[in-house]
Scaffold this motif. Structure first.
Motif, PDB file in Angstrom:
ATOM      1  N   LEU A   1     -18.276  -3.328 -10.307  1.00 29.95           N
ATOM      2  CA  LEU A   1     -17.854  -4.222  -9.256  1.00 29.95           C
ATOM      3  C   LEU A   1     -16.634  -4.021  -8.606  1.00 29.95           C
ATOM      4  O   LEU A   1     -16.462  -4.020  -7.436  1.00 29.95           O
ATOM      5  N   LEU A   2     -15.578  -3.549  -9.230  1.00 28.94           N
ATOM      6  CA  LEU A   2     -14.295  -2.935  -8.880  1.00 28.94           C
ATOM      7  C   LEU A   2     -14.666  -1.634  -8.001  1.00 28.94           C
ATOM      8  O   LEU A   2     -14.143  -1.409  -6.892  1.00 28.94           O
ATOM      9  N   ARG A   3     -15.627  -0.720  -8.498  1.00 27.15           N
ATOM     10  CA  ARG A   3     -15.701   0.467  -7.949  1.00 27.15           C
ATOM     11  C   ARG A   3     -16.314   0.400  -6.533  1.00 27.15           C
ATOM     12  O   ARG A   3     -15.945   1.144  -5.614  1.00 27.15           O
ATOM     13  N   GLN A   4     -17.192  -0.767  -6.337  1.00 25.88           N
ATOM     14  CA  GLN A   4     -17.718  -1.148  -5.134  1.00 25.88           C
ATOM     15  C   GLN A   4     -16.993  -1.989  -4.016  1.00 25.88           C
ATOM     16  O   GLN A   4     -17.008  -1.661  -2.860  1.00 25.88           O
ATOM     17  N   ASN A   5     -16.013  -2.674  -4.520  1.00 28.13           N
ATOM     18  CA  ASN A   5     -15.400  -3.713  -3.844  1.00 28.13           C
ATOM     19  C   ASN A   5     -14.046  -3.766  -3.744  1.00 28.13           C
ATOM     20  O   ASN A   5     -13.227  -4.191  -3.098  1.00 28.13           O
ATOM     21  N   ALA A   6     -13.233  -2.796  -4.740  1.00 27.50           N
ATOM     22  CA  ALA A   6     -11.748  -3.004  -4.909  1.00 27.50           C
ATOM     23  C   ALA A   6     -11.282  -1.721  -3.871  1.00 27.50           C
ATOM     24  O   ALA A   6     -11.302  -0.619  -4.621  1.00 27.50           O
ATOM     25  N   THR A   7     -11.052  -1.997  -2.556  1.00 26.14           N
ATOM     26  CA  THR A   7     -10.644  -1.047  -1.708  1.00 26.14           C
ATOM     27  C   THR A   7      -9.101  -1.151  -1.142  1.00 26.14           C
ATOM     28  O   THR A   7      -9.027  -0.398  -0.287  1.00 26.14           O
ATOM     29  N   GLY A   8      -8.410  -1.679  -2.140  1.00 26.76           N
ATOM     30  CA  GLY A   8      -6.959  -1.921  -1.513  1.00 26.76           C
ATOM     31  C   GLY A   8      -6.678  -3.124  -1.110  1.00 26.76           C
ATOM     32  O   GLY A   8      -5.408  -3.632  -0.860  1.00 26.76           O
ATOM     33  N   PHE A   9      -7.717  -3.973  -0.933  1.00 28.82           N
ATOM     34  CA  PHE A   9      -7.458  -5.259  -0.433  1.00 28.82           C
ATOM     35  C   PHE A   9      -7.315  -6.244  -1.575  1.00 28.82           C
ATOM     36  O   PHE A   9      -7.662  -5.921  -2.665  1.00 28.82           O
ATOM     37  N   ASP A  10      -6.944  -7.576  -0.970  1.00 22.09           N
ATOM     38  CA  ASP A  10      -7.098  -8.634  -2.317  1.00 22.09           C
ATOM     39  C   ASP A  10      -8.064  -8.675  -3.168  1.00 22.09           C
ATOM     40  O   ASP A  10      -9.366  -8.644  -2.859  1.00 22.09           O
ATOM     41  N   LEU A  11      -7.796  -8.814  -4.570  1.00 21.14           N
ATOM     42  CA  LEU A  11      -8.693  -8.868  -5.578  1.00 21.14           C
ATOM     43  C   LEU A  11      -9.313 -10.207  -5.871  1.00 21.14           C
ATOM     44  O   LEU A  11     -10.480 -10.370  -6.548  1.00 21.14           O
TER      45      LEU A  11
END
Length: 504
Positions: free
Chosen positions: A83-93
């Motif tokens: 989930l983080l690999r796909q969606n954690a792009t530097g924006f709010d978690l």
């Protein structure tokens, strides 16, 4: 530790142990043949005769049925990582929290590091109160030590046996302390039967394992000066008349030979047990449980909190009833008689993983200073300049030189949520100092004596170490090179084996 601590136990169960048992059931003959091949010693092969394959199948079914929560937790960790690999792009978690698997709710925090890399941080104390931790998994086997090497602990389950007493009790059961105190104090069989909650058959089996008198060594205490005894591998016992310290206790229980120190040679009271790091040859639960009742506290390096590859040694031991002192670099723990233990940094040996729960130790006792180097590396000699300037010179230095250790995946495969190539894994070894690095440590510490651990060569450690060395092995050649360097620089040096004693 990695098959008891909740997150790591779940990951190893799902990613190593279950697949290993499934592989065995597909081809028992392959596993049996590999287990008897010296070249494959320490490999992940189940060493159980084919006639017992049905029992292995039953064990596997039990795991899948009764440990479903642990397997679900392991799957949830992998899912969260993806989930983080796909969606954690530097924006709010924040928007990702509702998308976390239910098995992780309340047990993790999502965070970026300063390089903008996101990760899942475990709230580890809560894991010991979650479905990922089940004391019913824990049990104890009691048997006589016949000197025959047991199967490798990381690959082969322990099945019931007629000559083994299986106790379905957790590791913190108070009856275990009553049993182990009997080595020192003596007791009655009836008291042990009650303390361990044994039925009639179990009581009769325990009685066959008991001796009429303790077999304690008469010289296990000293009346003056100081003493260090080497108990094999990385285990040292440092004593004065007022204090006793045991380092990385991994102690033979076979007292028939006279070529080693055993549990009989330990002092009746231990002030501190020092643990250098969490690898299975340095934090040996089989030995620790036998020392718990006579040990005031276990000193352990503090972990980095919440890091999957760095479980808390302190939480692990506290869950089993030990009194624990956690230390950071240069924390000091006093001992009776004016002695002290100081935690010092530990470099390397952990496949470049971000593992903080590792420590070397500087021990001052009865006027002597010793550096307990464990498997730390001399990759940055300047560190040892700082240790010397901070703490002073060292009389004796004890070093591990397993300088061509196992690759990353040998020990940490179960915890990796992203695959690594074999080439990458092979480049990241579980390695201590080579000859050049060990020489650099000695130079910077200014130590006059150097002692290299046997690194699993002792006969009673094969089920944990599974190492095989010859005179042509790279590690042995490096030790010889280091000993030659020491001779040239007027440093007394030895490669230890089985037992050794120093008195002053």
């Amino acid at each position: 530790m990695h098959i008891v601590a909740p997150a790591q136990a779940s990951m190893n169960l799902a990613n190593v142990q279950v697949p290993l048992l499934e592989s065995y059931l597909q081809s028992p003959q392959v596993h049996i043949a590999a287990s008897s091949n010296p070249a494959l010693r320490g490999g992940y092969f189940v060493n159980v005769e084919e006639s017992r394959a049905t029992e292995v199948a039953e064990l596997l079914d039990t795991i899948k049925r009764e440990r479903a929560d642990m397997l679900a937790f392991a799957a949830a960790v992998a899912e969260a990582d993806e989930l983080l690999r796909q969606n954690a792009t530097g924006f709010d978690l924040t928007p990702l929290y509702p998308k976390l698997p239910a098995a992780l709710n309340g047990l993790v925090e999502l965070a970026y590091d300063t390089s903008n890399q996101a990760s899942v941080h475990l709230i580890e104390p809560l894991l010991y109160h979650s479905k990922a931790f089940d004391r019913h998994r824990q049990s104890v086997q009691l048997s006589l030590d016949d000197g025959v090497e047991r199967p490798f602990i990381l690959s082969t389950p322990r099945l019931p046996s007629p000559d083994v007493l299986d106790l379905q009790i957790p590791f913190d059961h108070p009856g275990l302390d009553e049993l182990m105190k009997a080595r020192i104090e003596g007791t009655t069989a009836a008291h042990l039967h009650e303390a361990l909650e044994l039925d009639g058959d179990q009581a009769a089996q325990l009685d066959r394992l008991l001796a009429p008198e303790p077999s304690l060594a008469p010289d296990r205490h000293i009346e003056n000066g100081g003493r260090i005894r080497y108990f094999g591998h990385a285990c040292l016992v440092l004593q004065s008349p007022e204090a006793a310290v045991v380092v990385d206790p991994f102690i033979s229980t076979d007292n028939r030979h006279g070529d080693r120190y055993t549990l009989d040679d330990l002092p009746d009271h231990i002030d501190l047990a020092l643990i250098t790091h969490g690898h299975q040859d340095h934090i040996v639960l089989e030995t620790l449980l036998q020392l718990r009742a006579r040990t005031d506290a276990v000193v352990v390096p503090r972990s980095s909190r919440g890091n999957l590859c760095d479980p808390s040694i302190g939480l692990y031991l506290k869950s089993m009833g030990f009194t624990v002192i956690e230390v950071d670099d240069f924390d000091e723990v006093p001992l009776p008689g004016g002695a002290r233990v100081v935690a010092t940094p530990f470099l390397g040996e952990h496949s470049d993983l971000d593992i903080r729960s590792k420590s070397t130790y500087f021990v001052q006792l009865a006027g002597l200073s010793a550096f307990i180097g464990a498997d730390s590396s001399g990759i940055d000699p300047v560190l040892y300049q700082y240790i010397r300037s901070h703490l002073g010179g060292v009389d004796k230095a004890f070093l591990g030189m397993e300088c061509d250790g196992a690759p990353l995946t040998w020990l940490y495969q179960g915890l990796l949520t992203r695959p690594v190539t074999k080439k990458m894994s092979d480049s990241r070894k579980l390695s201590g100092s080579n000859a050049e690095q060990a020489a650099a440590i000695m130079t910077e510490l200014g130590a006059g004596e150097a002692y290299v651990y046997a690194m699993g060569e002792e006969s009673w450690q094969g089920h944990v170490m599974a190492t095989t060395y010859t005179s042509d092995t790279f590690q042995i050649q490096q030790i010889e090179e280091f000993l030659t360097w020491c001779e040239a620089h007027e440093v007394h040096a030895e490669h230890l084996f089985n037992k050794r004693e120093w008195r002053w």
